[in-house]
Design a protein around this motif. Structure first.
Motif, PDB file in Angstrom:
ATOM      1  N   ASP A 149     -12.143   4.412  -1.801  1.00 33.20           N
ATOM      2  CA  ASP A 149     -12.926   3.231  -1.424  1.00 33.20           C
ATOM      3  C   ASP A 149     -12.091   1.953  -1.468  1.00 33.20           C
ATOM      4  OD1 ASP A 149     -15.266   4.553  -0.695  1.00 33.20           O
ATOM      5  OD2 ASP A 149     -16.113   4.449  -2.718  1.00 33.20           O
ATOM      6  N   ASP A 150     -11.139   1.867  -2.390  1.00 27.18           N
ATOM      7  CA  ASP A 150     -10.228   0.710  -2.410  1.00 27.18           C
ATOM      8  C   ASP A 150      -9.420   0.652  -1.120  1.00 27.18           C
ATOM      9  OD1 ASP A 150     -11.102  -0.010  -4.938  1.00 27.18           O
ATOM     10  OD2 ASP A 150      -9.290   0.714  -5.977  1.00 27.18           O
ATOM     11  N   TRP A 151      -8.978   1.804  -0.652  1.00 30.65           N
ATOM     12  CA  TRP A 151      -8.207   1.874   0.590  1.00 30.65           C
ATOM     13  C   TRP A 151      -9.056   1.405   1.774  1.00 30.65           C
ATOM     14  CZ3 TRP A 151      -3.788   1.761   2.854  1.00 30.65           C
ATOM     15  CH2 TRP A 151      -3.634   2.241   4.145  1.00 30.65           C
ATOM     16  N   LYS A 192     -11.695  -0.467   1.717  1.00 32.39           N
ATOM     17  CA  LYS A 192     -11.987  -1.897   1.559  1.00 32.39           C
ATOM     18  C   LYS A 192     -10.783  -2.743   1.998  1.00 32.39           C
ATOM     19  CE  LYS A 192     -13.463  -5.277  -1.886  1.00 32.39           C
ATOM     20  NZ  LYS A 192     -13.736  -5.513  -3.300  1.00 32.39           N
ATOM     21  N   ALA A 193      -9.576  -2.285   1.676  1.00 30.47           N
ATOM     22  CA  ALA A 193      -8.369  -3.028   2.065  1.00 30.47           C
ATOM     23  C   ALA A 193      -8.204  -3.065   3.588  1.00 30.47           C
ATOM     24  CB  ALA A 193      -7.136  -2.404   1.416  1.00 30.47           C
ATOM     25  N   TRP A 201       0.812  -1.211   0.000  1.00 26.33           N
ATOM     26  CA  TRP A 201       0.000   0.000   0.000  1.00 26.33           C
ATOM     27  C   TRP A 201       0.848   1.264   0.000  1.00 26.33           C
ATOM     28  CZ3 TRP A 201      -4.730   0.200  -1.647  1.00 26.33           C
ATOM     29  CH2 TRP A 201      -5.462  -0.978  -1.686  1.00 26.33           C
ATOM     30  N   TRP A 251       1.538   1.659  -3.565  1.00 24.29           N
ATOM     31  CA  TRP A 251       0.309   2.130  -4.217  1.00 24.29           C
ATOM     32  C   TRP A 251       0.161   3.642  -4.059  1.00 24.29           C
ATOM     33  CZ3 TRP A 251      -4.121   4.138  -1.706  1.00 24.29           C
ATOM     34  CH2 TRP A 251      -5.273   4.266  -2.498  1.00 24.29           C
ATOM     35  N   LYS A 285     -12.703   5.986  -6.306  1.00 27.46           N
ATOM     36  CA  LYS A 285     -12.371   4.562  -6.329  1.00 27.46           C
ATOM     37  C   LYS A 285     -11.145   4.285  -5.465  1.00 27.46           C
ATOM     38  CE  LYS A 285     -11.442   0.573  -9.292  1.00 27.46           C
ATOM     39  NZ  LYS A 285     -10.680  -0.049  -8.250  1.00 27.46           N
ATOM     40  N   ALA A 286     -10.138   5.134  -5.561  1.00 24.31           N
ATOM     41  CA  ALA A 286      -8.925   4.949  -4.750  1.00 24.31           C
ATOM     42  C   ALA A 286      -9.255   5.002  -3.263  1.00 24.31           C
ATOM     43  CB  ALA A 286      -7.882   6.004  -5.113  1.00 24.31           C
TER      44      ALA A 286
END
Length: 186
Positions: free
Chosen positions: A121-123, A125-126, A43, A46, A118-119
């Protein structure tokens, strides 16, 4: 290591850039589960490879957002009247056009907010539903990297939009509290 990037330009890569040099005892204290160290490194990378590239196209997305961003910079900075005027108007115009190039270079969607949402929400979610931070009960370096990148947008329309249209706000507020608490104990 020397390598060529996607545009054929020579760049220097550091193989252990995201690896912390810790002795075995400290490693076990900070990363009792080996996968946690790997996840943190993933991450952090990322953040450098993706998240940071979303900031300029989002805060300078439109001429009015670029102007508002530079108004904030001039207001918070130590600019004289003339320097502030030029910084605000020339800087805003320049960054508006530069952000368009960055949007193209990083293959962002036409509506760059969608990539930002999206970024975020991806974070979230992770991190998952069972942890407060990527680091568990305390922030780790990945949490700090994401927070640091997002913090630069605070006070701007892109930040407010991200807080409204994603699920990142609880994590962000927990980070503010953790950092405030850490600063108060030092």
């Amino acid at each position: 290591m020397k390598a060529l990037n996607e545009r054929g330009k020579e760049v220097t890569e550091y193989g252990n850039k995201y690896w912390l040099m810790l002795d075995e005892q400290e490693t076990m204290r900070l990363y009792p589960i080996k996968a946690a160290r790997t996840e943190e490194m993933k991450w952090r990378k990322w953040v450098d490879d993706w998240l940071v590239h979303l900031i300029s196209p989002n805060v300078y997305r439109t001429p009015s957002e670029a102007l508002a961003s530079f108004d904030y910079i001039v207001r918070e900075g130590k600019f004289g009247t003339l320097e502030g005027f030029f910084a605000k108007y020339v800087g805003a115009a320049a960054m508006f056009f530069i952000s368009k190039r960055l949007k193209s270079r990083h293959h962002l969607q036409d509506n760059v907010r969608e990539d930002l949402y999206k970024a975020a929400d991806d974070w979230v979610k992770a991190i998952g539903k069972h942890r407060m931070f990527m680091g568990g009960t305390q922030p780790n370096l990945a949490d700090l990297a994401v927070y640091g990148v997002l913090r630069v947008m605070e006070g701007l329309e892109a930040f407010d939009d991200m807080m409204t249209h994603t699920k990142i706000q609880p994590w962000y507020r927990h980070m503010e509290a953790a950092i405030g608490h850490a600063g108060a104990t030092n």
